[in-house]
Write an enzyme that holds these catalytic residues in place. Structure first.
Site, short mmCIF file in Angstrom:
data_model
loop_
_atom_site.label_atom_id
_atom_site.label_comp_id
_atom_site.label_asym_id
_atom_site.label_seq_id
_atom_site.Cartn_x
_atom_site.Cartn_y
_atom_site.Cartn_z
N LYS A 196 -5.51 -14.51 6.59
CA LYS A 196 -5.73 -13.14 7.06
C LYS A 196 -5.48 -12.15 5.93
CE LYS A 196 -0.98 -12.73 8.79
NZ LYS A 196 -0.12 -12.41 9.95
N MET A 235 1.01 7.29 -9.60
CA MET A 235 -0.13 6.75 -8.86
C MET A 235 -0.93 5.75 -9.67
SD MET A 235 -3.31 8.72 -7.00
CE MET A 235 -2.25 9.66 -5.92
N ARG A 292 5.57 -9.43 20.95
CA ARG A 292 4.55 -8.82 20.11
C ARG A 292 3.16 -9.16 20.64
NH1 ARG A 292 4.07 -9.97 13.66
NH2 ARG A 292 3.25 -11.93 14.49
N TYR A 318 7.83 11.68 -14.41
CA TYR A 318 8.19 12.71 -13.44
C TYR A 318 9.70 12.78 -13.24
CZ TYR A 318 3.30 13.11 -11.91
OH TYR A 318 1.95 13.33 -11.85
#
Length: 344
Positions: free
Chosen positions: A33, A290, A128, A242
């Site tokens: 999956k 990022m 679940r 940063y």
């Protein structure tokens, strides 16, 4: 090489499946999956089918269609989410086997795909997915008359071998399935490692295939190489990134590499991890942003062209520990910007 590159070792993947399969007398299926945990459902499924895997599991019918294209006719592909509204055409066209989770799904499957293979998922305490004990008791005779392909449940605490939830769920599963003729499955990777009483007829190897804990003996399957965009020299006292979060304590050389939290290298990882030039570790410094990570390469004799952040020395679980998460999340977060290559 403008983006980071993942290299997936299909031989190591196959070795991990064989090692898990050797721990049980049951059939060992493969969970592929989430695009095979981020490593590519097509190539991974194809390699495992070549190795002898005859049962695969995915989360949703759409994932099952891709796996069927890779493995061809024959192997069973189970769908954990069961038979969702609108799934009938996909399930039928790609010969997928939904693991039905509720009375509503049982009814939907009977009405839209009578005679089509299905399995049943039972809730043994995780709360679940799966039929509750009362629903199973009410529907069992009707379901068994249709010859389900599998009856399964899922362990909540298998990565903690001494947790009482394991024996609680095992007892519930035995009680709920006593006398069934269908194959039974309770164990994923962690359950395989708990021992034979958890294995039943089929085990569902997942994260252990891909080199993740709790299978400590797993061979590393994926490496990640990050291209160096620029190397700059810093004087003692200058800062990086940063928030000025790292300060040079000596004249330093800092390499900026092309990857960041948009590529699954979470901002929370911060310090405490390395990037490698060959076997030489170089500390990651400053904040992960990022698209960029900064690495102290002062101790290297020359500027590197690329640095490796995942290898046999630093695994997905090491990165996960530094980020306060789990290896599953690191693996499945490795983003679309990576180029991917497969080696055998």
């Amino acid at each position: 090489m403008s983006t980071a590159r993942l290299t997936i070792n299909l031989l190591a993947l196959a070795n991990n499946w064989r090692a898990l399969d050797a721990k049980t007398n049951a059939e060992t299926a493969a969970v592929v999956k989430a695009d095979a945990y981020g490593l590519g459902a097509g190539p991974v499924s194809d390699a495992l089918a070549e190795e002898g895997v005859r049962t695969f599991f995915v989360a949703a019918a759409e994932e099952g269609a891709e796996v069927r294209a890779a493995v061809g006719p024959g192997p069973m592909i189970g769908v954990f989410s069961g038979h969702m509204e609108g799934d009938a055409d996909l399930l039928q066209a790609h010969d997928l086997t939904p693991m039905l989770n509720s009375p509503e799904q049982v009814q939907r499957h009977e009405q839209s795909l009578p005679g089509h293979a299905f399995g049943i998922q039972l809730d043994t305490g995780m709360n679940r997915l799966g039929l509750e004990r009362s629903d199973w008791a009410e529907l069992r005779e009707r379901i068994e008359a249709q010859n389900p392909a599998l009856i399964m449940s899922h362990l909540a605490c298998a990565d903690e071998p001494d947790h009482p939830m394991n024996t609680y769920q095992l007892r519930n599963f035995r009680e709920m399935t006593e006398g069934v003729t269908a194959r039974r499955s309770l164990a994923a990777t962690g359950g395989i490692l708990l021992g034979a009483e958890f294995h039943f007829d089929l085990c569902r190897a997942g994260v252990g295939l891909y080199g993740g804990m709790p299978f400590a003996a797993a061979k590393p399957v994926v490496t990640a190489d990050l291209p160096v965009i620029q190397v700059r020299e810093l004087a003692e006292g200058e800062t990086v990134g940063y928030g000025n979060s790292w300060t040079a304590r000596r004249p330093s050389r800092i390499a900026t590499v092309a990857a960041g939290y948009a590529d699954g290298l979470h901002r929370a990882i911060g310090g405490g991890i390395d990037a490698f030039a060959g076997g030489q570790p170089c500390p990651v410094v400053g904040r992960i942003s990022m698209d960029l990570i900064t690495v102290d390469v002062t101790d290297l004799p020359e500027d590197p062209e690329r640095l490796r952040i995942l290898n046999g020395h630093q695994t997905v679980d090491d990165l996960a520990e530094a980020a306060g998460t789990i290896g599953y999340e690191i693996l499945t977060s490795l983003g679309a910007r990576y180029s991917r290559g497969y080696v055998e």
